[in-house]
Scaffold this motif. Sequence first.
Motif, mmCIF file in Angstrom:
data_model
loop_
_atom_site.group_PDB
_atom_site.id
_atom_site.type_symbol
_atom_site.label_atom_id
_atom_site.label_comp_id
_atom_site.label_asym_id
_atom_site.label_seq_id
_atom_site.Cartn_x
_atom_site.Cartn_y
_atom_site.Cartn_z
ATOM 1 N N THR A 273 0.816 -1.218 0.000
ATOM 2 C CA THR A 273 0.000 0.000 0.000
ATOM 3 C C THR A 273 0.848 1.266 0.000
ATOM 4 N N THR A 401 -8.736 -11.120 -0.188
ATOM 5 C CA THR A 401 -7.882 -10.423 -1.154
ATOM 6 C C THR A 401 -7.903 -11.100 -2.521
ATOM 7 N N PHE A 405 -11.842 -9.124 -3.400
ATOM 8 C CA PHE A 405 -11.343 -7.874 -3.978
ATOM 9 C C PHE A 405 -10.499 -8.106 -5.235
ATOM 10 N N ALA A 407 -7.261 -8.471 -6.015
ATOM 11 C CA ALA A 407 -5.954 -7.881 -6.340
ATOM 12 C C ALA A 407 -5.128 -7.742 -5.063
ATOM 13 N N GLU A 408 -3.812 -7.967 -5.155
ATOM 14 C CA GLU A 408 -2.947 -7.906 -3.982
ATOM 15 C C GLU A 408 -2.937 -6.523 -3.344
ATOM 16 N N ASP A 409 -3.062 -5.461 -4.159
ATOM 17 C CA ASP A 409 -3.014 -4.112 -3.596
ATOM 18 C C ASP A 409 -4.305 -3.717 -2.883
ATOM 19 N N GLN A 410 -5.277 -4.643 -2.818
ATOM 20 C CA GLN A 410 -6.517 -4.404 -2.083
ATOM 21 C C GLN A 410 -6.484 -5.050 -0.695
ATOM 22 N N ARG A 412 -5.577 -3.974 2.091
ATOM 23 C CA ARG A 412 -6.039 -3.075 3.148
ATOM 24 C C ARG A 412 -7.545 -3.222 3.392
ATOM 25 N N TYR A 413 -8.320 -3.415 2.332
ATOM 26 C CA TYR A 413 -9.765 -3.535 2.473
ATOM 27 C C TYR A 413 -10.161 -4.885 3.060
ATOM 28 N N SER A 414 -9.370 -5.908 2.786
ATOM 29 C CA SER A 414 -9.609 -7.216 3.402
ATOM 30 C C SER A 414 -9.428 -7.131 4.914
#
Length: 452
Positions: A273, A401, A405, A407-410, A412-414
């Motif tokens: 992130t 993730t 969502f 994608a690996e860059d998501q 944070r939302y997980s």
Amino acid sequence: MTETVLHKEGDWPAPARAYWGLTVLTIALMVATLDRSIISLLVEPIKADLNLSDTQFSLLTGFAFVFFYAFLGLPIARLADVKSRRVIIGIGVAFWSFATMLCGLASNFWHLFWARVGVGAGESSFAPATFSIITDSFPPEKLPRAFAINSLGFIAGAGISNLAGGAIIAAITAVGVINLPFIGDLKPWQMTFIIVGLPGFVVAAMMATVEEPKRKGQLKQSDGKAKALPVKEIFSYLHQERRTYAPMFMSLAVKVLLSYGAVLWLPALFIRTYGWTAPQIAYVLGILSLITAPLGLWLGSFISERWAKAGRNDAYMRLVLYASIGLMPFAIAYPLVDNAWLAIVLYGVNTFIASIGIAPGNAALQVVTPAEMRGQVRALYQFVFNVVGYAAGPLIIALFTDYLFGAEDQLRYSMALLAIILAPTACFVTWIGVKPYGESYARAMARYAAQG
């Protein structure tokens, strides 16, 4: 209730012996935490070298660690209730240290998986015997302080895992691939495992200096001799006291599902992130945990001891409840903010508040559990702690993730989604158990008083 009612002078180990044993056990916990958690700093190089997905890596960090724990925890705990606890711990420390070093020899997913299984198998011996020794070394009203000191081993292990791990990774990465005689070429992440596994053999030898205290707070016997109870009788007792034990176990399950799922993905969160490097986040998290967590441990033990001495039978569980409520907004917020340093501050507050409940939470279970079954009940507790926390927590976040969502860059939302679901649940379940726990605590104090 005064101290003279709870115990007689001379019934407990001499303070110097008790605190020496506590010191060795705290160091052992530090080594255990270091060995189990160092893998979280090695997410990216291991994934790259072994070509793994987030879900596969979560199986290495969680499921592999608890694979044999489910089968070994209770049998070893039964031994801990009747045999030498320090011998059991010493053998376990040596075993998991050797398994940690084997992680460094892994060349594919399954090699690393089974080495992590060995780490978990060795650590399954630790908690039941350790908590039993500590409980029999200190009077009940002093247990929060003892468990706060012991928990420093967990905090120091996590901090050292980050600080030393970051330094080792940086140093070995600068050197590159290392060739060892009879072993061959080892990459930096492999050498990291080998180096962090070595100190455990020294700690295993130190266990010979720990005193084996007399067992106290027994349900049926008052002579301090170790006598095994049938498993059926233990489960009958737990069923009888289910209004106390069920909320403790359920709230633990929910909290570790949240906390350890997040902790094991935390370095990856900052790398993905905010673009930080593994050594950078390792140093920051190491320093942060060594500052915030000890302060929370001290405050939790101080408040719970004061409340218990004031006659509040529900003191330990009530403080756990307040800590669970306090950390909710921070657990949800820190993965979502756009500034890395603000995320660090929020996570630090989260760690401080969570640490307030650690010592009273550990003391709560030990005090109300009779000595004859203390190791086995603790094993069940640790089963929940490890199976739910280390296996399911990281896996759920990885599944969010990879499949929700996408994608690996998501990541944070997980992590935030898991906190939104579980943090309020933990508060509710803990609240249910506060009143029944106070009643069980009063009965336990009566047992201590009757046995002198």
